[in-house]
Design a protein around this motif. Sequence first.
Motif, PDB file in Angstrom:
ATOM      1  N   GLY A  20     -35.423  45.081  19.166  1.00 30.78           N
ATOM      2  CA  GLY A  20     -34.723  45.589  18.954  1.00 30.78           C
ATOM      3  C   GLY A  20     -34.902  47.345  19.165  1.00 30.78           C
ATOM      4  O   GLY A  20     -36.103  47.509  19.097  1.00 30.78           O
ATOM      5  N   MET A  21     -33.931  47.778  19.476  1.00 30.55           N
ATOM      6  CA  MET A  21     -34.576  49.681  19.711  1.00 30.55           C
ATOM      7  C   MET A  21     -36.122  50.067  21.345  1.00 30.55           C
ATOM      8  O   MET A  21     -36.735  50.728  21.267  1.00 30.55           O
ATOM      9  N   GLY A  30     -27.899  39.912  18.133  1.00 33.31           N
ATOM     10  CA  GLY A  30     -28.596  41.220  17.843  1.00 33.31           C
ATOM     11  C   GLY A  30     -29.937  41.379  19.278  1.00 33.31           C
ATOM     12  O   GLY A  30     -30.299  42.064  18.585  1.00 33.31           O
ATOM     13  N   GLU A  47     -30.608  45.448  20.351  1.00 33.33           N
ATOM     14  CA  GLU A  47     -29.494  46.260  20.272  1.00 33.33           C
ATOM     15  C   GLU A  47     -30.702  47.785  20.294  1.00 33.33           C
ATOM     16  O   GLU A  47     -31.267  48.099  19.967  1.00 33.33           O
ATOM     17  N   ASN A  48     -29.372  47.910  20.352  1.00 36.86           N
ATOM     18  CA  ASN A  48     -29.475  49.735  21.028  1.00 36.86           C
ATOM     19  C   ASN A  48     -30.649  49.992  21.924  1.00 36.86           C
ATOM     20  O   ASN A  48     -31.758  50.743  22.224  1.00 36.86           O
ATOM     21  N   MET A  64     -32.706  51.413  24.764  1.00 35.59           N
ATOM     22  CA  MET A  64     -32.912  52.606  25.007  1.00 35.59           C
ATOM     23  C   MET A  64     -33.191  52.785  27.282  1.00 35.59           C
ATOM     24  O   MET A  64     -32.725  53.274  28.068  1.00 35.59           O
ATOM     25  N   ALA A 115     -26.336  45.228  22.250  1.00 36.01           N
ATOM     26  CA  ALA A 115     -24.985  45.835  21.183  1.00 36.01           C
ATOM     27  C   ALA A 115     -25.806  47.206  21.033  1.00 36.01           C
ATOM     28  O   ALA A 115     -27.012  46.995  21.042  1.00 36.01           O
ATOM     29  N   THR A 116     -24.888  48.218  21.649  1.00 37.29           N
ATOM     30  CA  THR A 116     -25.179  49.048  21.114  1.00 37.29           C
ATOM     31  C   THR A 116     -26.382  49.876  22.363  1.00 37.29           C
ATOM     32  O   THR A 116     -26.729  50.801  22.002  1.00 37.29           O
ATOM     33  N   HIS A 120     -28.167  51.767  24.968  1.00 35.71           N
ATOM     34  CA  HIS A 120     -28.216  53.049  25.732  1.00 35.71           C
ATOM     35  C   HIS A 120     -28.615  52.357  27.085  1.00 35.71           C
ATOM     36  O   HIS A 120     -28.365  53.840  28.150  1.00 35.71           O
ATOM     37  N   LYS A 131     -23.967  51.238  25.474  1.00 35.80           N
ATOM     38  CA  LYS A 131     -23.587  52.625  26.050  1.00 35.80           C
ATOM     39  C   LYS A 131     -25.100  53.122  27.828  1.00 35.80           C
ATOM     40  O   LYS A 131     -25.440  54.239  26.840  1.00 35.80           O
TER      41      LYS A 131
END
Lengths: 299, 444, 235
Positions: free
Chosen positions: C69-70, C85, C88-89, C91, C107-108, C110, C129
């Motif tokens: 995640g991230m 997930g 998720e997110n 970068m 999910a989400t 970037h 994104k």
Amino acid sequence: MCGIVGLFLKDPALEPDLGRHLAVMLETMTARGPDSAGFAIYGDGSPERIKITLRAGRSVDAGALAVLLASALDGEVDVVARGTHVVVTVAAEQVGLALSAIGDLDDDLTVSSVGSHMELYKEVGLPADVARRFGLSQMSGTHGVGHTRMATESAVTTAGAHPFSTGKDQCLVHNGSLSNHNELRRRLTREGISFATENDSEVAAGYLSWRLAQGESLGGALEASLKDLDGFYTFVVGTDTGFGVLRDPIGCKHAVMAETEQYVAFGTEYRALSRLPGIENARVFEPNPATVYFWDRAA
Amino acid sequence: MNDQIRIPRTLPRYSATFDPQTMSEIRRAAATGIYDIRGGGAKRKVPHFDDLLFLGASMSRYPLEGYRERCDTSVVLGARFAKKPIELKIPITIAGMSFGSLSAQAKEALGRGASVVGTSTTTGDGGMTQEERGHSSILVYQYLPSRYGMNPDDLRRADAIEVVIGQGAKPGGGGMLLGQKISKRVAEMRTLPEGIDQRSSCRHPDWTGPDDLEIKIEELREITDWEKPIYVKVGASRPYYDTALAVKAGADVIVLDGMQGGTAATQEVFIEHVGIPILAAIRPAVQALRDLGMHRKVQLIVSGGIRNGADVAKALALGADVASIGTAALVALGDNDPHLEAEYQALGTTAGAYDDWHEGRDPAGITTQDPELARRLDPIAAGRRLANYLSVLTLETQTIARACGKSHVHNLEPEDLVALTVEAAAMAGVPLAGTSWIPGAGGR
Amino acid sequence: MTTQFSAKAVDLAATSVRELNAALHAIREGSNVARWQVLNPRGVHAVAAGVDADVTIEIDGDVGYYCAGMNKRATVIVNGSAGLGLGENMMSGLIYVKGDASQAAGATAHGGAIVIEGNASGRCGISMKGVDIIVKGSIGPMSAFMAQAGTLAVFGDAGDALGDSIYEAKLYVRGAVKSLGADCVEKPMDDMHRAELYAKLERAGAAGEVDVGEFRRYGSARALYHFHVDNAGAY
């Protein structure tokens, strides 16, 4: 909001280990449901002998109960006590008599389930403690479901713990939150289904029992619930020979299944399945939303 | 002369059901085919803190001497699990409001004002700006379903993380920002095309329910090495269960927003008809914390219609740890100020009633992304006004606490309150004034 | 002068996820441990969440929720399947999953890329994104819901309601699409798009496995970008 586990064996060689595997799976789901836990086990049995699982607020003296029941029924009664629960086995034709005799003998005893194969145990507490108190790891059988509960809107009580059973050899566990259960409960009550709790999941169980009582197959009953139950749900249900899974059309709550030549397994998270034998080579998949999954050993 | 009987005319009578406001809304809906969208919170009258009164000290209790005997207002938030809890000097914080819904100047002013008095501000749906981080000594970073501008660097730069499940103006609804306010900068921060209507989701994309939230909170803690307090914000609807579940999911702090809480833009029908007043929400939430043995261990921040120190004191007495302000802070900055009356008239409204925050034409330069309008707000002067206002809220809260004999505002209790109406008595769980009667106490 | 790079193994049967992540977060520029190996994950959550380092983390087994995640910069390889997930997110960096991915993969996210060898479940790429997601199997229902930017390429089929309320993300599907969501339409696939897709696959090391000519392209009809009463049924 909860953790669900389920194990349906295809290979009889695994049957002695059913409880052991289910206990591990149940304990893995502790964080999802620290309030209470429960499980239903489908073991040996025949249509002629019916098991009544009773629960009490204390330990039950099995010997004393057996003597009292035997004299009330004037027939053969087996009584096995496990912690606060006791399983009474009587001849099929004596079930009605036995249930009313039990009610007369001890109003602290509550009927959890009735069936020729199913025994149902549940209690407030951490899943590992609940499993240990009832000796789940020593149990054998063909299939079983378990549940760990994080109560949302109804009370943390033994009655509110899952599984719910509203018909012979039928049980249901639920993860999610129904949004039309109050109205449905009123409808089913008019149809003669009785409910012991304010729990939304019990309404789902009652709904399925009502459908089954009308002659619907379990698959058909699950299919119908897609139209009549609103909100979020993942159900795992058991019958004497079957094991079914259904997720609502939105499919918010996570669910994962594994199938091998030997078994079908269900877990709210993969973690619950990670210690099953042969999991490395299992077909792991997520049940699709609004799709009925059903396995039946009689078929 | 013809002696005709003069029949007096009755005055024209408006229907209470179809009053002029209602009829104008029917005409508006018929003309446009879209529901009315506006900013702000519920405008209808609902039972509120006004219906409660404090029992000051007299013979049986002794008051503290004002201005001399200390009345502490400090609060620590998030010590349950976080390595770096938040320390506030006052029990009043600034609620979440996004850059996008507010101008950069307004966000800066909020940061300046809050920092002067030692309290926190909160980001909103749209990410964290440099200006905001720079001007807020304590900044709470909201984690919303949209995850606009969400990134791990800002997560680590934040002082606390607020997982937003809902807000008081619209429990069960998502965010909303209309095209007029999606400027180039706002669009870039949100990864959206410029000028389009932004549709925000009402549920988080990668979890639902408290059992999954527990895992989400664990992830956020892992990413930030268990340093930051994690808040969970809910709109007031079923506060007992929501509070209990947030605690079970591992929250450090619960944020409970009543229906009077503002919004940048939402359907009027949502604002006025969904959710419950904050007066009715606090006691069930506190009861949930007490039942779990977590009262004052997991902190409760309440918001929705807080206007003065009496409101703050009453919220604390009912069991909250902190009161949070949004709309009142915007008014302090200069929102709806009468000196802009001519401009409000030009927008078809009047100072004090302006709520078209979504249209981005705010003459006060607060709820806008128009650079011309936004420049009207001097962030330094507006920040000073906010700091003054927060100081007054604090002084008023202390005044009441001292009058009740408390050396810390958190020692205010429900027993220090009585209610003026049966409704308020039932909702707040305090006796009707002059009686020992708490309506509905048995069913709580 | 030579720099020595070494590998480090962490066994999650003996070490907690907290200890693992703390160690991964403590990696400083110039660290000579270029490769981390994580053993016995057994479906636990938040494995390698919040890493911000040029490092390769190889996880031997199945992971739970929010793996990587991230993520920033790191290459995370899962020799197994991933839970809800995944990434998720995210970068930047790369996530590579040998097995399947559960709901809401990417999910989400970037940026960076996620490659899934098997299937991805429902809501794959929800609110994405800018990430590039390549799924070599099929994806489940409600994928690319409100997808804002980035590319989702699927070698197999897509489930119901693909790209509902989509913004500017680009969707390429080689197999069948069960149904399209509100405001998602098929768009012409010309040489420019084939080249763009090829470049995305190439960067993820998946070029040449499939013929980009076999993909169809989907994106936003942009009819919901501004409210119009005639579209009220789609909201």
